[in-house]
Scaffold this motif. Structure first.
Motif, PDB file in Angstrom:
ATOM      1  N   ALA A  55       0.834  -1.202   0.000  1.00 41.31           N
ATOM      2  CA  ALA A  55       0.000   0.000   0.000  1.00 41.31           C
ATOM      3  C   ALA A  55       0.872   1.256   0.000  1.00 41.31           C
ATOM      4  CB  ALA A  55      -0.948   0.002   1.194  1.00 41.31           C
ATOM      5  N   LEU A  56       1.962   1.248   0.764  1.00 42.50           N
ATOM      6  CA  LEU A  56       2.894   2.374   0.757  1.00 42.50           C
ATOM      7  C   LEU A  56       3.483   2.577  -0.635  1.00 42.50           C
ATOM      8  CD1 LEU A  56       4.993   1.912   4.018  1.00 42.50           C
ATOM      9  CD2 LEU A  56       3.665   3.926   3.403  1.00 42.50           C
ATOM     10  N   SER A  57       3.897   1.505  -1.234  1.00 36.33           N
ATOM     11  CA  SER A  57       4.486   1.561  -2.566  1.00 36.33           C
ATOM     12  C   SER A  57       3.512   2.199  -3.561  1.00 36.33           C
ATOM     13  CB  SER A  57       4.858   0.143  -3.013  1.00 36.33           C
ATOM     14  OG  SER A  57       5.255   0.127  -4.356  1.00 36.33           O
ATOM     15  N   ARG A  58       2.278   1.737  -3.555  1.00 35.42           N
ATOM     16  CA  ARG A  58       1.262   2.283  -4.472  1.00 35.42           C
ATOM     17  C   ARG A  58       0.962   3.741  -4.163  1.00 35.42           C
ATOM     18  NH1 ARG A  58      -1.108  -2.622  -3.337  1.00 35.42           N
ATOM     19  NH2 ARG A  58      -2.523  -1.621  -1.883  1.00 35.42           N
ATOM     20  N   THR A  59       0.786   4.052  -2.891  1.00 36.15           N
ATOM     21  CA  THR A  59       0.405   5.402  -2.485  1.00 36.15           C
ATOM     22  C   THR A  59       1.506   6.413  -2.776  1.00 36.15           C
ATOM     23  OG1 THR A  59      -1.002   4.514  -0.733  1.00 36.15           O
ATOM     24  CG2 THR A  59      -0.346   6.812  -0.521  1.00 36.15           C
ATOM     25  N   LEU A  60       2.753   6.017  -2.555  1.00 40.00           N
ATOM     26  CA  LEU A  60       3.871   6.935  -2.748  1.00 40.00           C
ATOM     27  C   LEU A  60       4.433   6.912  -4.164  1.00 40.00           C
ATOM     28  CD1 LEU A  60       5.716   6.316   0.644  1.00 40.00           C
ATOM     29  CD2 LEU A  60       4.245   8.260   0.030  1.00 40.00           C
ATOM     30  N   GLY A  61       3.970   5.959  -4.970  1.00 38.01           N
ATOM     31  CA  GLY A  61       4.404   5.889  -6.366  1.00 38.01           C
ATOM     32  C   GLY A  61       5.842   5.433  -6.551  1.00 38.01           C
ATOM     33  N   VAL A  62       6.299   4.570  -5.653  1.00 43.55           N
ATOM     34  CA  VAL A  62       7.647   4.019  -5.749  1.00 43.55           C
ATOM     35  C   VAL A  62       7.573   2.501  -5.579  1.00 43.55           C
ATOM     36  CG1 VAL A  62       8.793   6.110  -4.925  1.00 43.55           C
ATOM     37  CG2 VAL A  62       8.108   4.360  -3.276  1.00 43.55           C
ATOM     38  N   SER A  63       8.641   1.822  -5.927  1.00 41.18           N
ATOM     39  CA  SER A  63       8.652   0.369  -5.810  1.00 41.18           C
ATOM     40  C   SER A  63       8.934  -0.059  -4.362  1.00 41.18           C
ATOM     41  CB  SER A  63       9.706  -0.232  -6.732  1.00 41.18           C
ATOM     42  OG  SER A  63      11.007   0.070  -6.257  1.00 41.18           O
ATOM     43  N   VAL A  64       8.537  -1.275  -4.064  1.00 36.92           N
ATOM     44  CA  VAL A  64       8.868  -1.885  -2.774  1.00 36.92           C
ATOM     45  C   VAL A  64      10.387  -1.966  -2.652  1.00 36.92           C
ATOM     46  CG1 VAL A  64       8.761  -4.015  -1.437  1.00 36.92           C
ATOM     47  CG2 VAL A  64       6.701  -3.125  -2.537  1.00 36.92           C
ATOM     48  N   ASP A  65      11.066  -2.337  -3.742  1.00 35.36           N
ATOM     49  CA  ASP A  65      12.529  -2.416  -3.715  1.00 35.36           C
ATOM     50  C   ASP A  65      13.148  -1.085  -3.309  1.00 35.36           C
ATOM     51  OD1 ASP A  65      12.417  -5.049  -4.484  1.00 35.36           O
ATOM     52  OD2 ASP A  65      13.105  -4.705  -6.526  1.00 35.36           O
ATOM     53  N   PHE A  66      12.606   0.024  -3.844  1.00 35.74           N
ATOM     54  CA  PHE A  66      13.121   1.348  -3.472  1.00 35.74           C
ATOM     55  C   PHE A  66      12.941   1.595  -1.984  1.00 35.74           C
ATOM     56  CE2 PHE A  66      12.313   5.811  -2.539  1.00 35.74           C
ATOM     57  CZ  PHE A  66      13.514   6.371  -2.943  1.00 35.74           C
ATOM     58  N   LEU A  67      11.746   1.325  -1.479  1.00 38.96           N
ATOM     59  CA  LEU A  67      11.475   1.566  -0.060  1.00 38.96           C
ATOM     60  C   LEU A  67      12.394   0.761   0.844  1.00 38.96           C
ATOM     61  CD1 LEU A  67       7.572   1.715   0.015  1.00 38.96           C
ATOM     62  CD2 LEU A  67       9.175   3.627   0.250  1.00 38.96           C
ATOM     63  N   LEU A  68      12.684  -0.468   0.449  1.00 32.53           N
ATOM     64  CA  LEU A  68      13.518  -1.334   1.269  1.00 32.53           C
ATOM     65  C   LEU A  68      15.002  -1.164   1.006  1.00 32.53           C
ATOM     66  CD1 LEU A  68      11.429  -4.638   1.199  1.00 32.53           C
ATOM     67  CD2 LEU A  68      11.507  -2.877   2.991  1.00 32.53           C
ATOM     68  N   GLY A  69      15.354  -0.379  -0.013  1.00 32.53           N
ATOM     69  CA  GLY A  69      16.758  -0.167  -0.330  1.00 32.53           C
ATOM     70  C   GLY A  69      17.405  -1.325  -1.041  1.00 32.53           C
ATOM     71  N   VAL A  70      16.606  -2.143  -1.694  1.00 27.22           N
ATOM     72  CA  VAL A  70      17.136  -3.294  -2.428  1.00 27.22           C
ATOM     73  C   VAL A  70      17.831  -2.784  -3.695  1.00 27.22           C
ATOM     74  CG1 VAL A  70      16.556  -5.404  -3.668  1.00 27.22           C
ATOM     75  CG2 VAL A  70      15.373  -4.841  -1.549  1.00 27.22           C
ATOM     76  N   GLY A  71      19.074  -3.200  -3.863  1.00 28.56           N
ATOM     77  CA  GLY A  71      19.823  -2.788  -5.055  1.00 28.56           C
ATOM     78  C   GLY A  71      20.391  -1.388  -4.937  1.00 28.56           C
TER      79      GLY A  71
END
Length: 72
Positions: A55-71
């Motif tokens: 839900a955060l990913s969709r609401t903020l318009g970013v990927s889950v990977d971005f939020l978690l710092g993956v890559g």
């Protein structure tokens, strides 16, 4: 997840939220959690999981990977 940082995730949530001109209570309502929970995420005290993370990913318009710092 090697090198994962809850503080990095929290910082990214806060930066995306403020860029979207949302208050913590606005984000909380859109994601379906309590305002306190958003504050905990942003401080790195708790980590968003499961449905909240998506839900955060969709609401903020970013990927889950971005939020978690993956890559990152």
């Amino acid at each position: 997840m090697t090198g994962y940082s809850p503080k990095l995730t929290g910082t990214r949530i806060r930066l995306q939220r403020t860029a979207a001109k949302m208050l913590q209570r606005d984000l909380a309502a859109r994601v379906g959690v309590h305002e306190y929970t958003v504050g905990e995420w942003e401080r790195g005290g708790k980590v968003p999981r499961g449905d909240s993370l998506f839900a955060l990913s969709r609401t903020l318009g970013v990927s889950v990977d971005f939020l978690l710092g993956v890559g990152a």
